[in-house]
Design a protein around this motif. Structure first.
Motif, mmCIF file in Angstrom:
data_model
loop_
_atom_site.group_PDB
_atom_site.id
_atom_site.type_symbol
_atom_site.label_atom_id
_atom_site.label_comp_id
_atom_site.label_asym_id
_atom_site.label_seq_id
_atom_site.Cartn_x
_atom_site.Cartn_y
_atom_site.Cartn_z
ATOM 1 N N GLU A 1 0.838 -1.206 0.000
ATOM 2 C CA GLU A 1 0.000 0.000 0.000
ATOM 3 C C GLU A 1 0.872 1.254 0.000
ATOM 4 N N GLU A 2 1.900 1.271 0.847
ATOM 5 C CA GLU A 2 2.781 2.442 0.933
ATOM 6 C C GLU A 2 3.548 2.641 -0.366
ATOM 7 N N GLU A 3 4.042 1.566 -0.957
ATOM 8 C CA GLU A 3 4.770 1.680 -2.224
ATOM 9 C C GLU A 3 3.858 2.223 -3.326
ATOM 10 N N THR A 4 2.614 1.759 -3.335
ATOM 11 C CA THR A 4 1.667 2.205 -4.356
ATOM 12 C C THR A 4 1.341 3.682 -4.192
ATOM 13 N N HIS A 5 1.121 4.096 -2.969
ATOM 14 C CA HIS A 5 0.837 5.509 -2.710
ATOM 15 C C HIS A 5 2.010 6.380 -3.112
ATOM 16 N N THR A 6 3.209 5.935 -2.789
ATOM 17 C CA THR A 6 4.412 6.687 -3.147
ATOM 18 C C THR A 6 4.568 6.787 -4.660
ATOM 19 N N ALA A 7 4.305 5.683 -5.361
ATOM 20 C CA ALA A 7 4.390 5.696 -6.816
ATOM 21 C C ALA A 7 3.371 6.646 -7.423
ATOM 22 N N LEU A 8 2.191 6.700 -6.841
ATOM 23 C CA LEU A 8 1.163 7.600 -7.356
ATOM 24 C C LEU A 8 1.522 9.055 -7.086
ATOM 25 N N LEU A 9 2.118 9.320 -5.944
ATOM 26 C CA LEU A 9 2.587 10.677 -5.659
ATOM 27 C C LEU A 9 3.609 11.123 -6.703
ATOM 28 N N ALA A 10 4.486 10.201 -7.102
ATOM 29 C CA ALA A 10 5.509 10.528 -8.090
ATOM 30 C C ALA A 10 4.896 10.799 -9.462
ATOM 31 N N ARG A 11 3.899 10.039 -9.837
ATOM 32 C CA ARG A 11 3.260 10.207 -11.153
ATOM 33 C C ARG A 11 2.276 11.373 -11.169
ATOM 34 N N GLY A 12 1.612 11.615 -10.056
ATOM 35 C CA GLY A 12 0.579 12.640 -10.016
ATOM 36 C C GLY A 12 -0.794 12.080 -10.317
ATOM 37 N N ALA A 13 -0.899 11.252 -11.342
ATOM 38 C CA ALA A 13 -2.135 10.554 -11.699
ATOM 39 C C ALA A 13 -1.749 9.338 -12.520
ATOM 40 N N ALA A 14 -2.501 8.262 -12.368
ATOM 41 C CA ALA A 14 -2.130 7.037 -13.089
ATOM 42 C C ALA A 14 -3.287 6.059 -13.077
ATOM 43 N N THR A 15 -3.248 5.136 -14.007
ATOM 44 C CA THR A 15 -4.186 4.011 -14.005
ATOM 45 C C THR A 15 -3.599 2.882 -13.170
ATOM 46 N N GLY A 16 -4.409 1.895 -12.891
ATOM 47 C CA GLY A 16 -3.912 0.737 -12.162
ATOM 48 C C GLY A 16 -2.824 0.017 -12.928
ATOM 49 N N ALA A 17 -2.968 -0.061 -14.257
ATOM 50 C CA ALA A 17 -1.962 -0.729 -15.086
ATOM 51 C C ALA A 17 -0.624 -0.010 -15.014
ATOM 52 N N GLN A 18 -0.657 1.309 -15.012
ATOM 53 C CA GLN A 18 0.589 2.079 -14.914
ATOM 54 C C GLN A 18 1.257 1.881 -13.559
ATOM 55 N N LEU A 19 0.465 1.850 -12.503
ATOM 56 C CA LEU A 19 1.032 1.666 -11.167
ATOM 57 C C LEU A 19 1.624 0.273 -10.996
ATOM 58 N N SER A 20 1.023 -0.723 -11.644
ATOM 59 C CA SER A 20 1.545 -2.077 -11.521
ATOM 60 C C SER A 20 2.920 -2.217 -12.170
ATOM 61 N N LYS A 21 3.256 -1.318 -13.078
ATOM 62 C CA LYS A 21 4.600 -1.316 -13.657
ATOM 63 C C LYS A 21 5.614 -0.736 -12.676
ATOM 64 N N ASP A 22 5.151 0.212 -11.849
ATOM 65 C CA ASP A 22 6.037 0.844 -10.872
ATOM 66 C C ASP A 22 6.215 -0.002 -9.615
ATOM 67 N N VAL A 23 5.192 -0.769 -9.278
ATOM 68 C CA VAL A 23 5.207 -1.566 -8.045
ATOM 69 C C VAL A 23 5.041 -3.032 -8.433
ATOM 70 N N PRO A 24 6.117 -3.774 -8.602
ATOM 71 C CA PRO A 24 6.028 -5.162 -9.086
ATOM 72 C C PRO A 24 5.100 -6.052 -8.275
ATOM 73 N N ARG A 25 5.018 -5.823 -6.960
ATOM 74 C CA ARG A 25 4.184 -6.701 -6.146
ATOM 75 C C ARG A 25 2.690 -6.536 -6.428
ATOM 76 N N LEU A 26 2.317 -5.450 -7.090
ATOM 77 C CA LEU A 26 0.922 -5.306 -7.492
ATOM 78 C C LEU A 26 0.530 -6.363 -8.523
ATOM 79 N N ARG A 27 1.509 -6.931 -9.196
ATOM 80 C CA ARG A 27 1.227 -7.939 -10.222
ATOM 81 C C ARG A 27 1.118 -9.344 -9.634
ATOM 82 N N THR A 28 1.202 -9.462 -8.307
ATOM 83 C CA THR A 28 1.043 -10.757 -7.645
ATOM 84 C C THR A 28 -0.311 -11.371 -8.009
#
Length: 392
Positions: A131-158
């Motif tokens: 959850e923290e990694e995902t939030h941090t990745a979204l802060l860096a992008r500003g806005a994103a889809t779930g697919a985009q965030l899953s590229k930034d946070v590998p564990r989202l692809r579990t």
């Protein structure tokens, strides 16, 4: 005990729900406030519910309120249902509904992950890290889809199979689970979708960029009291069973919230309902009115006890899960249904005789809706018998 007639309850629908033409409002925000919240499981419902309650607006005005002014916000709340809420009500919804839902969903998803055996160690800690990694990745992008965030946070692809051995079993990534948790706990929000106003392909934004200062914190007790006060003002009088159903709270939570409000019991046709003590004066009956309401509109979905405005029309207008399709209201009661065909034509069918004057008003509302839709052709997410018949 004072009594309230069915006719008075129907008059309140026309006036309080802003459906009578003389009661319509000028902004999307005012339309949402009049209903406490707008149902948003089907994205098109939000726009069409606003259309039914306003004059002089078009879809762009609703988009401006949602995505530019951010005076309306989309969130999961009562009964794990998606709503669009006025920004000032968000703290009450967050404390009374969303926070408990975040806790519940985290436990549920954690159990699925633990049963799948993909985590070696503390599942709760692992989830918190993702959850923290995902939030941090979204802060860096500003806005994103779930697919985009899953590229930034590998564990989202579990991949997790939440129903092993079942016929509907299918491994799925945990991306949506994490986004649901973060959304419910108020860390991220659903932003502008890709596509038209009827699209559900949302982008996500961190709450920090959407609502400066985040969501104000209030106690769950205060939140439940305020939400219940607004519901009674809009939907009262109603039996306590309707309140419990609409909120999704336990009966104990409902009764405790009611102790903080000055309410009275009134006799309804065949039962007893609650009303705010300062709301006993009758609402003047508005002029004859018609409204073409979309699927899942908050008016027909506002009560669990529906006979007084639905009559015998439930089988034609509701699906098996209790979701209503497009409906026609005439002076506070449902008399038929409507649909949009692929050509853009609005077609309708009456389920009882209401006379030629009502039919003329229905034609006028159908023409107004045709203009509102423009080139957009959304299909209701939950298909109902009459809606299917009208579009076949």
């Amino acid at each position: 005990m004072r009594s309230m007639s069915v006719e008075q309850r129907r008059a309140r629908i026309g006036v309080r729900h802003r459906l009578a033409e003389s009661a319509r409002v000028e902004t999307a925000e005012a339309a949402a406030r009049s209903m406490v919240v707008l149902h948003a499981t089907d994205p098109a419902t939000v726009f069409l519910s606003v259309a039914a309650r306003t004059r002089g607006l078009e879809p762009a005005h609703v988009e401006k309120a949602l995505y530019d002014d951010r005076t309306l916000l989309r969130m999961l709340a009562m009964r794990r249902t998606m709503f669009v809420a006025p920004a000032e009500l968000v703290p009450a919804l967050q404390a009374s509904c969303a926070e408990p839902l975040a806790h519940k969903q985290r436990k549920t998803y954690g159990r699925f992950i633990e049963n799948a055996g993909v985590v070696d160690g503390d599942v709760a800690a692992w989830l918190a890290e993702v959850e923290e990694e995902t939030h941090t990745a979204l802060l860096a992008r500003g806005a994103a889809t779930g697919a985009q965030l899953s590229k930034d946070v590998p564990r989202l692809r579990t991949q997790i199979d939440a129903a092993p051995g079942k016929s509907y079993s299918k491994p799925t990534s945990i991306t949506t689970w994490i986004l649901v948790i973060l959304g419910c706990q108020g860390s991220i929000v659903r932003g502008r979708p890709n596509g038209s106003w009827s699209s559900s392909q949302y982008t996500w934004s961190p709450i920090e960029s959407w609502l400066p200062g985040g969501i104000s914190e209030i106690t769950a007790e205060t939140a439940r009291t305020e939400l219940l006060r607004q519901w009674l003002r809009t939907f009262g009088p109603a039996p306590i069973s309707d309140i419990k159903w609409w909120t999704g709270w336990s009966l104990t939570e409902v009764r405790k919230a009611l102790t903080h409000l000055d309410t009275v019991e009134v006799e309804l046709d065949g039962g007893t309902g609650l009303l705010l003590a300062d709301d006993l004066d009758p609402v003047p009956t508005p002029e004859p009115w018609v409204s073409l309401l979309p699927a899942l509109d908050p008016t027909p979905m506002g009560w669990q006890s529906r006979d007084w405005y639905l009559g015998e029309h439930g089988p034609a207008l509701f699906d098996r899960n209790g979701n209503i399709g497009p409906s026609i209201f005439w002076n506070g009661r449902i008399v038929g249904g409507w649909a949009q065909r692929g050509t853009g034509e609005i077609v309708w069918r009456l389920l009882e005789d209401v006379g030629s004057d009502a039919e003329k008003l229905i034609e006028a509302e159908a023409a107004r809706l045709t203009t509102w839709y423009g080139e957009v052709r959304p299909v209701p997410r939950f298909r109902t018998p009459l809606e299917r018949e009208l579009t076949t």
